[in-house]
Scaffold this motif. Structure first.
Motif, PDB file in Angstrom:
ATOM      1  N   VAL A 263      75.053  15.393  35.322  1.00  0.00           N
ATOM      2  CA  VAL A 263      75.822  16.640  35.375  1.00  0.00           C
ATOM      3  C   VAL A 263      77.230  16.403  34.860  1.00  0.00           C
ATOM      4  O   VAL A 263      77.779  17.185  34.082  1.00  0.00           O
ATOM      5  CB  VAL A 263      75.857  17.168  36.819  1.00  0.00           C
TER       6      VAL A 263
ATOM      7  N   PHE B 169      80.629  19.230  27.089  1.00  0.00           N
ATOM      8  CA  PHE B 169      80.987  20.617  26.795  1.00  0.00           C
ATOM      9  C   PHE B 169      82.481  20.778  26.684  1.00  0.00           C
ATOM     10  O   PHE B 169      82.987  21.457  25.788  1.00  0.00           O
ATOM     11  CB  PHE B 169      80.429  21.521  27.900  1.00  0.00           C
ATOM     12  N   ILE B 170      83.213  20.149  27.615  1.00  0.00           N
ATOM     13  CA  ILE B 170      84.652  20.370  27.634  1.00  0.00           C
ATOM     14  C   ILE B 170      85.327  19.695  26.447  1.00  0.00           C
ATOM     15  O   ILE B 170      86.199  20.283  25.788  1.00  0.00           O
ATOM     16  CB  ILE B 170      85.239  19.897  28.972  1.00  0.00           C
TER      17      ILE B 170
ATOM     18  N   ARG C 201      84.763  21.696  23.598  1.00  0.00           N
ATOM     19  CA  ARG C 201      85.545  22.927  23.620  1.00  0.00           C
ATOM     20  C   ARG C 201      86.943  22.726  23.093  1.00  0.00           C
ATOM     21  O   ARG C 201      87.533  23.643  22.527  1.00  0.00           O
ATOM     22  CB  ARG C 201      85.621  23.465  25.031  1.00  0.00           C
ATOM     23  N   ILE C 202      87.472  21.540  23.322  1.00  0.00           N
ATOM     24  CA  ILE C 202      88.799  21.276  22.769  1.00  0.00           C
ATOM     25  C   ILE C 202      88.724  21.361  21.253  1.00  0.00           C
ATOM     26  O   ILE C 202      89.580  21.951  20.583  1.00  0.00           O
ATOM     27  CB  ILE C 202      89.298  19.887  23.214  1.00  0.00           C
TER      28      ILE C 202
ATOM     29  N   LEU D 120      76.214  24.566  23.998  1.00  0.00           N
ATOM     30  CA  LEU D 120      75.534  24.999  25.217  1.00  0.00           C
ATOM     31  C   LEU D 120      74.227  24.267  25.403  1.00  0.00           C
ATOM     32  O   LEU D 120      73.925  23.757  26.492  1.00  0.00           O
ATOM     33  CB  LEU D 120      75.261  26.507  25.157  1.00  0.00           C
TER      34      LEU D 120
ATOM     35  N   LYS E  12      79.031  18.076  31.559  1.00  0.00           N
ATOM     36  CA  LYS E  12      80.296  18.797  31.655  1.00  0.00           C
ATOM     37  C   LYS E  12      81.306  18.212  30.691  1.00  0.00           C
ATOM     38  O   LYS E  12      82.024  18.905  29.984  1.00  0.00           O
ATOM     39  CB  LYS E  12      80.790  18.680  33.101  1.00  0.00           C
TER      40      LYS E  12
ATOM     41  N   GLU F 133      79.082  26.834  19.124  1.00  0.00           N
ATOM     42  CA  GLU F 133      79.090  26.900  20.577  1.00  0.00           C
ATOM     43  C   GLU F 133      77.676  26.873  21.130  1.00  0.00           C
ATOM     44  O   GLU F 133      77.430  26.340  22.213  1.00  0.00           O
ATOM     45  CB  GLU F 133      79.799  28.171  21.046  1.00  0.00           C
TER      46      GLU F 133
ATOM     47  N   TYR G 185      74.713  20.882  26.488  1.00  0.00           N
ATOM     48  CA  TYR G 185      75.034  20.858  27.916  1.00  0.00           C
ATOM     49  C   TYR G 185      73.769  20.961  28.749  1.00  0.00           C
ATOM     50  O   TYR G 185      73.552  20.196  29.690  1.00  0.00           O
ATOM     51  CB  TYR G 185      75.978  22.016  28.228  1.00  0.00           C
TER      52      TYR G 185
ATOM     53  N   ASP H 114      86.498  23.072  19.713  1.00  0.00           N
ATOM     54  CA  ASP H 114      86.212  24.476  19.390  1.00  0.00           C
ATOM     55  C   ASP H 114      87.483  25.291  19.322  1.00  0.00           C
ATOM     56  O   ASP H 114      87.569  26.254  18.548  1.00  0.00           O
ATOM     57  CB  ASP H 114      85.311  25.101  20.463  1.00  0.00           C
ATOM     58  N   LEU H 115      88.455  24.927  20.150  1.00  0.00           N
ATOM     59  CA  LEU H 115      89.719  25.655  20.115  1.00  0.00           C
ATOM     60  C   LEU H 115      90.344  25.514  18.736  1.00  0.00           C
ATOM     61  O   LEU H 115      90.794  26.494  18.124  1.00  0.00           O
ATOM     62  CB  LEU H 115      90.659  25.115  21.197  1.00  0.00           C
TER      63      LEU H 115
END
Lengths: 126, 559, 744
Positions: free
Chosen positions: C201, C208-209, C212-213, C185, C205, C181, C188, C215-216
């Protein structure tokens, strides 16, 4: 004729009752008093509900009071107890005091609205 | 009465006295300085209490004190704290000076009223967590409503009237039902076949409450949850929160998000679970489902907001869904994670609300379409904003992460089939991996809405409303006072992100005891060692040449 | 999917010897190592803190850059010392306690500690080395932003190196997750470095998103590991007997006794790897990440962060071995990604985008290698790719820096011949050759060859092999398309949009390119030399371990020995203790290429393919004369022979240019419906839920509205109600009396 006889007998019984405890009194003696009382109450109630003049309305409440008093006395006599009469004395006192207060209020209310009509105070909403 | 008890009482009484003093002063614009001094000075007894608290006995109620009021009805004033209460009291006391300092320039009229009620709120918050009997708890619980009502009503934003009324009535109705439930428990315990006499002492009630039948417990649980679920807030009882948060002044939002929401989760932990353990165990999956719906539903709503404060308000709903999920898992990991979440959410979301408040003081709008790209003009503000957003999103190294991880693992663990390799003896209520999967999507959704917020308000081309003019008193970027309000929160975020053991060790004993209580009430036993049982299965299929070494975990020595 | 054949001779009841040495060490407590190893992690943190201070105090010099370079160089030296002092046994170094939950006999332990084995060292060497070099490059590249932006850049840079160190060196899965993570960051922050640009920007975003998927998936894998094995620390995990029993079962091809719970761990970890390493379907963030400054693209999105997924799978290889479908899925996804990205890269005009797609494609190769049971191939390709891809990005960055942001290959030509650009030209050529994989003279060839050979050796994956060969030809083509268009040919340059104040004599019609300075040139030269020198790595310990990288991988949890290694590789497998583990593939006979031994055959095929690709690029895009290898025909910068073909090729070129509309498809399938759902939820909340609450609050008002007429103020009205009520009461009483009297 029979009725008169009954009345005479009743008066005798009252005398006897005052001297000692007699036998039961006939039921039918009660009924007329209650009729009268009911009639007075009804007249008072209807008068209260239909009249607008505050003094007349007050008069009707007094009438209802007296009707209740009459009923109380009748039952007191029927059961041969002093409670009824005692109660009526109380009621008369309270009624008298309440009459004084109520009439004083009526006078004050009259001064504000120049009218004795109860509907003049409708905005107070209870 | 020991010295520490006096300090605890002082934490409750001194703010009340100061409040009265402020309220009765002649000048309606005083109040800031007494409030500031008091709130800072209150930190001293608070730190002394931490220093003197015996953390090795975290579960026993320390510094206890009680006075009887009506003996025959068991009404007493009794205070004391165990480690969970201690930590929450600390959170309340820490937020005190921060909130007062943040309000210096935000409140310009009727300061006397504002600071007086703020002090009352401070006292009430400490009272809730320190209460050891139901009466004091309930009184302080309700007493937090009144200052909040005044703060929102008098010092809030455009729609403050509706917000304050809805907030007050909604939470109040709920708490009335909680009271009903609690009174039933008191009555039950007073029956001759239970304790036999009236008492409102929480510890005593906990001992006897599990004797209630399942039906009784269900109704009692429903009643208690009615109040606590509204406070948390749990979906679908959350609709008061966005309104209250957006209309409240900054300090109100910070305290509301930081402490008052935790009253609900604290209530569930302290009352709903121990006083109705069988019913809670039975209905834990349903409660967990509600919390997960809250996580996803509120998170998605955040994503389409234009009002930045409402976005953060809905994010509180989403985050506290994790908290309740941890509670619903009914195991040690879950409770630890949940309590840790209560503490860390206060810091990170409190920080976010402070940031928004500082921005609002300068721009007087919360609309992200009107104001944006502020990093060019307010770089320090933007840095803190990104920091708190990252703490909120659960970035490892900051305090959102340990709490989120523990809550998610707890749902995983609390399924007998999964965590004990099919052996009987549940390790928690019966949630399971799917709960974690759906709650985990909350992680992705959190990233979506928080980065959306940061992207609009901090980054991008600079957008200011047309009639914007510089503030009379405040500098363009954050002033020193504002940075001082944020620094403790930021330090807390980093500290508890890297050393959650500080908090976890403190609460481990009470949490353990609660789990044992639930297990005993439900007739469960702790599952046997998982690793051994799995090895037994594995041994049937292969001849492992390695001698089964008992792999005791590294660092098995209890710190 | 290859059929699973069981072979009783292949190791039933035989412990997985590739983990034997790990087991020996971990059966006791793992070794603790020297504390100075923590410097590798602490120095970047110090860099972050110092740069934050520089930013706070408004520093306006190049000090942040020098500080960063010094600290990262020190970290590299520490890594070298760690490598040189490594004695062959993995060890752990603890910084402090992080998670230490004990309850009863269970525990959840994840400390801030670091696990050093050869895989770690391999990774950290190139991470710290490249970080130092790229920091040096960035000191010049970012110099137009000196001030707050410069400090911010280097602060995020240091934080990134710290996070990467935690990821690679962490001793438990939560440390890996922290690093995971953390790099997300920093990615990002660095992609969004030019935060005033809405596109930057948005790209940040998106990165990161999408990460994150992934990362889940990774998080769920971590939780599942804890729940199933009871531990997430590497030392304990790799010594866990249950895991060993699973590996033994998998070695025989028998997956039925491995519980689904354990098999799912690998699948979940895989999702995380796909997210971070930009594999299909989670690759869409990487090309957009080119919005960040070029040093960021070079370090993060070419060499280090994107290799985290490869590292993840390599590190947890034992767990992947026990899952029946995980490695085949990895192999196929890698292949598909490689092909897909190559096709898109062929049609782009922005040279950085082309390089980004080439990164995605090469990562696909690495994943395919992992799926083909060749962790050595994957690791070697990671290493060589890190060097030459960083080189390529930095060279493109030099072009961007010097031509005011111009990256369109239709607008540049003959850059290598411009004054001061010679070094850039030469190093770019070196990088392109490596990426294309020209035979024997480039390190890229050796690493790619290892992977391609493995595809044919391992039975059942021939299709993958041919796809990868085809992709290699495409790679050579698009790489040299860039080279032949931009760097050779007639000199021409149109400036880009970023007019900065370097060019003192800049007029709108006379544009003078800004040649790179010593920092940029030095770094390019070093990287070019490193790319060439890493050829030698293929020859060190070639016999025992397929090269130096193999020797590093062999003594770690990523080691795996294909049973076909002995047959197919030139050298003999001499060590007696390297018993092969069959894994999920079974033990069919190794494949051959055109009747030849797979390695020899592959050298021929891939070598010829690469040369063919270069020639095609030369024909279509090369300039006239010797610069276009005598077959080119381009005379000006904007036009070439390809244009005619592209016009007549129908919709394909446009589809490829538009990335096969994958982003648009995602937007339509995922983003827009989700947004609609969110709006629906919002309205439900406002109208339904809040409406119910308001309704509840409205009820007393309704009730009052009903009752209010009774408070009319008319005295008689009250009297009537009193009388009426009394009557009702009397009636009720009489009825009750009569009933009870009757009953009695």
């Amino acid at each position: 004729m029979n009725h008169l006889n009954h009345l005479v007998q009743a008066m005798d019984s009252v005398q006897l009752a005052q001297m000692s405890f007699p036998a039961e009194l006939p039921q039918t003696v009660l009924a007329p008093y209650l009729f009268v009382s009911a009639a007075m109450f009804a007249i008072g109630l209807i008068g209260f509900l239909t009249r607008k003049n505050m003094i007349i309305m007050f008069l009707c409440t007094e009438l209802m009071f007296q009707a209740a008093g009459l009923a109380l006395i009748a039952f007191g006599r029927h059961h041969l107890q002093a409670d009824g009469q005692t109660f009526v004395i109380f009621v008369l006192c309270v009624a008298a005091a309440e009459a004084a207060m109520a009439l004083a209020l009526v006078v004050l209310l009259f001064r504000h609205r120049e009218s004795l009509s109860a509907s003049a105070w409708k905005e107070l909403n209870g | 009465m020991s010295q520490q008890t006096v300090l605890l009482l002082a934490l409750m009484i001194v703010p009340l006295l100061v409040a009265m003093r402020i309220a009765f002063s002649k000048n309606p614009d005083t109040g800031y300085r007494p409030a500031l001094i008091t709130s800072w000075l209150l930190m001293i007894p608070a730190w002394k209490l931490i220093a003197d608290f015996d953390f090795s006995q975290g579960a026993t109620t320390q510094f206890a004190y009680s006075i009887s009021w009506v003996e025959s009805l068991g009404l007493k004033f009794s205070i004391g704290m165990d480690s969970v209460s201690l930590l929450l009291i600390l959170l309340s006391v820490l937020l005190g000076p921060i909130v007062v300092m943040a309000s210096k320039t935000a409140i310009v009229k009727d300061k006397r009223m504002y600071y007086a009620w703020l002090m009352v709120l401070q006292a009430a918050m400490v009272g809730v967590f320190a209460a050891q009997d139901l009466l004091l708890f309930y009184i302080c619980f309700e007493f937090t409503l009144l200052p909040m009502f005044v703060l929102i009503r008098k010092f809030g934003s455009t729609n403050r009237v509706a917000a304050s009324v809805k907030f007050f009535l909604y939470t109040f109705t709920g708490s009335m039902m909680t009271l009903a439930g609690m009174v039933y428990i008191v009555w039950f315990v007073a029956q001759p076949d239970q304790l036999g006499h009236w008492t409102l002492d929480i510890a005593t009630l906990t001992q006897y409450a599990s004797n209630m039948s399942m039906g009784e417990q269900t109704w009692v649980l429903l009643a208690m949850l009615a109040g606590f679920a509204v406070k948390v807030p749990l979906f679908p009882f959350h609709t008061w929160l966005p309104l209250a948060h957006t209309e409240a002044p900054t300090a109100g939002s910070v305290i509301l998000a930081g402490v008052l929401l935790k009253l609900g989760t604290y209530g569930i932990y302290r009352f709903a679970i121990p006083l109705a353990p069988t019913a809670f165990f039975e209905y834990a999956p349903e409660i967990a489902v509600l919390s997960i719906i809250g996580i996803i539903y509120a998170g998605l709503i955040c994503w389409v907001q234009t009002d930045i404060k409402k976005l953060v308000a809905y994010s509180s709903v989403s985050h506290l869904g994790f908290c309740v999920l941890g509670l619903a898992a009914l195991n040690v990991t879950g409770f630890s994670g949940s309590i840790l979440y209560m503490l860390s959410h206060g810091l990170s979301t409190g920080g976010l609300f402070l940031m928004i408040g500082f921005m609002y003081e300068r721009y007087h709008t919360r609309d992200m379409n009107a104001v944006g790209g502020l990093a060019s003009k307010m770089p320090v503000w933007a840095t803190f904003m990104v920091f708190f957003a990252m703490a909120s999103v659960g970035l490892p190294g900051l305090n959102g992460f340990p709490s989120e991880v523990l809550c998610l693992i707890s749902a995983f663990q609390s399924d007998a089939a999964w965590s004990a390799a099919g052996e009987p003896g549940a390790w928690g209520s019966s949630l399971g991996p799917w709960f974690t999967v759906f709650a985990g999507t909350g992680m992705v959704i959190a990233a979506m809405y928080l980065l959306f917020m940061v992207g609009k308000i901090c980054f991008g081309p600079l957008r200011e409303p047309e009639d914007h003019h510089p503030h009379d008193v405040l500098p363009t970027d954050l002033s020193l006072r504002e940075i001082i309000t944020l620094t403790p929160l930021a330090i807390g975020c980093v500290l508890f992100g890297l050393q959650p053991t500080l908090l976890l060790d403190a609460i481990s004993e009470p949490v353990n005891n609660t789990v044992v209580l639930v297990e005993q009430a439900n007739g469960l036993e702790s599952a046997p060692s998982r690793i051994d049982s799995v090895i037994e299965h594995a041994d049937e299929h292969s001849e492992a040449e390695i001698t089964p070494d008992h792999h005791t975990p590294e660092g098995a020595s209890h710190e | 999917m290859p059929a699973v054949l069981s072979d009783s001779s292949a190791g039933h009841g035989e412990a997985s010897q590739s983990l034997a040495h790990l087991v020996e060490h971990a059966a006791q407590h793992p070794n603790t190592g020297p504390k100075w190893v923590l410097l590798i992690v602490l120095l970047p943190v110090l860099g972050f803190v110092l740069n934050a201070f520089y930013a706070a105090f408004g520093n306006k010099s190049k000090i942040p850059a020098w500080t960063t370079i010094a600290l990262l160089a020190a970290a590299f030296i520490a890594t070298l010392s760690m490598f040189l002092s490594y004695e062959g046994t993995p060890y752990t170094v603890q910084a402090f306690e992080w998670f230490n939950l004990h309850y009863g006999d269970k525990s959840f332990v994840a400390n801030f500690s670091f696990y050093i084995d050869k895989l770690t060292i391999l990774w950290m060497l190139f991470v710290t080395g490249l970080a130092t070099l790229i920091a040096l490059y960035a000191s010049e590249y970012m110099s137009h932003d000196i001030g707050a932006g410069y400090c911010r850049f280097f602060a995020a840079f240091c934080l990134f190196v710290f996070s990467m160190a935690c990821l690679v060196m962490g001793d438990n899965m939560l440390m890996l997750y922290l690093g995971w993570e953390g790099v997300g960051l920093c990615s990002y922050l660095l992609i969004g470095y030019f935060y005033k640009k809405p596109s930057a920007v948005a790209a940040a975003k998106k990165a990161f998103i999408v990460n994150r998927i992934g990362d889940l998936g990774l998080a769920l894998g971590v939780y599942l590991t804890f729940v199933h094995f009871g531990t997430i620390q590497y030392a304990e995990l790799f010594a866990n007997e249950t895991l060993h029993s699973y590996i033994n079962a998998a070695a025989t091809g028998d997956f039925s006794h491995i519980p689904a719970q354990a098999q799912w761990i690998a699948l979940l970890l895989m999702v995380g790897a796909f997210g971070k390493s930009a594999q299909f379907p989670l690759y869409v963030w990487l090309p957009d990440a080119m919005e960040g400054p070029t040093p960021v693209s070079a370090l993060i999105h070419a060499a280090t962060m994107v290799t985290a997924g490869v590292y993840l799978i390599a590190r947890f290889y034992p767990i992947f071995l026990v899952s029946e479908h995980a490695l085949p899925i990895v192999a196929w996804i890698g292949t598909i990604t490689a092909l897909l990205a190559a096709t898109i890269g062929m049609a782009q005009f922005d040279i950085k985008r082309i390089m980004a797609y080439s990164t995605v494609s090469q990562l696909g190769y690495m994943f395919a290698a992992l799926g083909l049971l060749s962790t050595t191939g994957a690791a070697f390709h990671v290493l060589t790719h890190a060097f030459f891809k960083a080189l390529l990005f930095l060279a493109c960055g030099a072009v961007m820096h010097g031509f005011a942001g111009q990256l369109d290959l239709r607008k540049l030509s003959g850059v290598a011949w411009m004054k001061g650009w010679g070094i850039v030209g030469v190093t770019m050529l070196v990088g392109c050759m490596n990426l294309a994989g020209l035979p024997y003279i480039t390190s890229g060839f050796y690493s790619k060859d290892m992977i391609l050979a493995e595809a044919f050796i391992t039975p059942g994956y021939r299709m993958i092999g041919w796809i990868l060969v085809f992709t290699a030809i495409l790679t050579a083509y698009y790489t040299f398309r860039v080279y032949f268009r931009v760097f050779v040919g007639p000199e021409h340059a149109e400036p880009g949009d970023e007019h900065d104040d370097h060019d003192d004599d800049h007029h709108s019609d006379h544009f003078h390119p800004h040649a790179p300075g010593w920092a940029i040139n030095t770094v390019l030269v070093i990287l070019a030399c490193a790319s060439m020198l890493s050829i030698s790595l293929a020859y060190i310990q070639k016999a025992e371990h397929h090269g130096w990288v193999g020797s590093m991988v062999a003594e770690s949890s990523a080691s795996y020995h294909s049973p076909y290694a002995a047959e197919a590789h030139h050298a003999h497998v001499e060590h007696a203790d390297m018993h092969p583990v069959a894994g999920p593939v079974g033990t069919a006979a190794p494949g051959k290429v055109f009747g030849m031994d797979a390695h020899a055959g592959m050298i021929l095929v891939s070598g010829l393919g690469a040369i063919f690709g270069v020639l095609v690029a030369a024909y279509f895009h090369g300039p006239k004369g010797w610069q276009g290898l005598f077959i080119g025909g381009r005379t000006e910068s904007g036009k070439c022979r390809m244009d005619a073909i592209a016009r007549r090729a129908g919709p394909l070129p446009r589809l490829a240019e538009n990335k096969w509309y994958v982003d648009e498809i995602y937007a339509a399938i995922l983003v827009t419906p989700l947004r609609i759902i969110s709006h629906v939820f919002h309205w439900i909340d406002k109208l339904l839920l809040d409406g119910l609450v308001n309704l509840f609050g409205f009820l007393p008002r309704v009730f009052a509205w009903i009752i209010r007429p009774s408070q009319s103020g008319v005295l008689q009205g009250y009297a009537v109600s009193m009388a009426g009520g009394l009557a009702v009461l009397l009636f009720v009483v009489l009825v009750i009396v009569m009933n009870s009297g009757g009953a009695a």
